[in-house]
Design a protein around this motif. Structure first.
Motif, PDB file in Angstrom:
ATOM      1  N   LEU A 188       0.897  -1.106   0.081  1.00 39.41           N
ATOM      2  CA  LEU A 188       0.187   0.217  -0.010  1.00 39.41           C
ATOM      3  C   LEU A 188       0.750   1.341  -0.097  1.00 39.41           C
ATOM      4  O   LEU A 188       1.688   1.609   1.235  1.00 39.41           O
ATOM      5  N   SER A 189       0.101   2.600  -0.686  1.00 42.86           N
ATOM      6  CA  SER A 189       0.694   3.237  -0.161  1.00 42.86           C
ATOM      7  C   SER A 189       1.067   4.126   1.123  1.00 42.86           C
ATOM      8  O   SER A 189       0.205   3.932   1.382  1.00 42.86           O
ATOM      9  N   ASP A 190       1.749   4.943   1.333  1.00 45.90           N
ATOM     10  CA  ASP A 190       1.474   5.910   2.753  1.00 45.90           C
ATOM     11  C   ASP A 190       0.479   6.309   2.895  1.00 45.90           C
ATOM     12  O   ASP A 190      -0.440   6.433   3.538  1.00 45.90           O
ATOM     13  N   LYS A 191      -0.811   6.713   2.089  1.00 46.91           N
ATOM     14  CA  LYS A 191      -1.774   7.478   1.786  1.00 46.91           C
ATOM     15  C   LYS A 191      -2.477   6.044   2.260  1.00 46.91           C
ATOM     16  O   LYS A 191      -3.594   6.463   3.090  1.00 46.91           O
ATOM     17  N   ASP A 192      -2.676   5.154   1.196  1.00 53.13           N
ATOM     18  CA  ASP A 192      -3.686   4.272   1.123  1.00 53.13           C
ATOM     19  C   ASP A 192      -3.316   3.372   2.513  1.00 53.13           C
ATOM     20  O   ASP A 192      -4.115   3.143   3.492  1.00 53.13           O
ATOM     21  N   GLY A 193      -2.381   3.197   3.380  1.00 52.72           N
ATOM     22  CA  GLY A 193      -1.593   2.499   4.651  1.00 52.72           C
ATOM     23  C   GLY A 193      -2.102   3.422   6.112  1.00 52.72           C
ATOM     24  O   GLY A 193      -2.990   2.865   6.483  1.00 52.72           O
ATOM     25  N   TYR A 194      -2.190   4.485   5.340  1.00 53.00           N
ATOM     26  CA  TYR A 194      -2.047   5.437   6.797  1.00 53.00           C
ATOM     27  C   TYR A 194      -4.244   5.643   6.883  1.00 53.00           C
ATOM     28  O   TYR A 194      -4.491   5.215   7.695  1.00 53.00           O
ATOM     29  N   ALA A 195      -4.784   5.275   5.727  1.00 53.67           N
ATOM     30  CA  ALA A 195      -6.196   5.219   6.140  1.00 53.67           C
ATOM     31  C   ALA A 195      -6.859   3.968   6.471  1.00 53.67           C
ATOM     32  O   ALA A 195      -8.315   4.176   7.389  1.00 53.67           O
ATOM     33  N   LYS A 196      -6.160   2.914   7.041  1.00 55.16           N
ATOM     34  CA  LYS A 196      -6.190   2.123   7.637  1.00 55.16           C
ATOM     35  C   LYS A 196      -6.191   2.537   9.130  1.00 55.16           C
ATOM     36  O   LYS A 196      -6.683   1.296   9.469  1.00 55.16           O
ATOM     37  N   LEU A 197      -5.739   3.335   9.876  1.00 55.57           N
ATOM     38  CA  LEU A 197      -5.364   4.028  10.619  1.00 55.57           C
ATOM     39  C   LEU A 197      -6.613   4.339  11.670  1.00 55.57           C
ATOM     40  O   LEU A 197      -6.957   4.846  10.871  1.00 55.57           O
TER      41      LEU A 197
END
Length: 242
Positions: free
Chosen positions: A25-34
């Motif tokens: 995942l990109s940083d953006k998509d990974g962070y969206a999981k937080l």
């Protein structure tokens, strides 16, 4: 600005970061999981390790200027010193890297002047910075050692790039009735100078004792504490040089 010493990362956050990396995942998509409750846990831990001060301007956080009815704003934000990328990266996910996270204030979103085409002039901290790269780093003591202050509370740096970070990218010398960063820093400087003027005994030793107190202040720390620590170090250095 003061040095921030990071706590260990929450184990659930490390697990989430590993999963995001494995999925590419990109940083953006990974962070969206937080999401909550983990996001709230991370936010609270960041504030605790920072003494409930904004990592950049040293204002008290949570930011009391943000009211319950301000549904589009938060009283504390998770900031990434190294800005998140939209590009996938299977080896690093900076959006979920606890070492890359800071807690910051609302960036002066509530200033009466912060609207219309001139809004950005009054924004501070990450709201002003957006994704611009920074050299100044609250986790890197070497960059913080370049900072000094003027008697009116103005923050400056001996490093040209860091001085631009302070004045342009973070707007930490924004001085309006709504922001009052200079005024607030000057008030802390005036307080420490007055306290020392009223103390008996050796001035240098009093400065050393005060510095120890300020550098080891527990959570929550005094807002704008950085100017007091800088001034005390300066006095001790000057006295040692005599």
């Amino acid at each position: 600005m003061i040095l921030i010493k990071k706590f260990p990362a929450p184990s659930d956050l490390e697990t989430l970061k590993k999963e995001a990396e494995e999925q590419g995942l990109s940083d953006k998509d990974g962070y969206a999981k937080l999401r909550n409750p983990l996001k709230t846990q991370v936010r609270n831990l960041l504030m605790q390790e920072q003494g409930h001060l904004c990592a950049y301007c040293m204002r008290r956080i949570p930011d009391i200027r943000i009211l319950e009815e301000d549904v589009d704003l938060s009283d504390v934000y998770i900031e990434h010193w190294q800005a998140r990328s939209a590009v996938g990266d299977t080896t690093e996910n900076k959006g979920l890297d606890y070492r890359n996270m800071l807690a910051v204030c609302s960036g002066n979103e509530k200033a009466p002047e912060a609207n219309g085409k001139h809004k950005r002039r009054f924004l501070t901290c990450d709201k002003k910075r957006e994704n611009a790269p920074l050299k100044i780093n609250p986790l890197d003591e070497e960059t913080l050692e370049t900072i000094y202050y003027l008697t009116d509370g103005t923050m400056k740096s001996t490093d040209v790039v860091i001085d631009e970070d302070i004045n342009i990218r973070l707007n930490l010398n924004c001085d309006t009735d709504a922001v009052t960063l200079l005024k607030n820093r000057k008030a802390v400087l005036d307080m420490i100078q007055e306290d020392l003027a009223n103390q008996e005994g050796d001035f240098q030793q009093n400065c050393i004792e005060q510095l120890h107190i300020w550098e080891n202040e527990a959570d929550p720390k005094t807002p704008y504490i950085g100017i007091a620590i800088w001034w005390l170090k300066k006095q001790i250095h000057l006295l040692n040089a005599d």
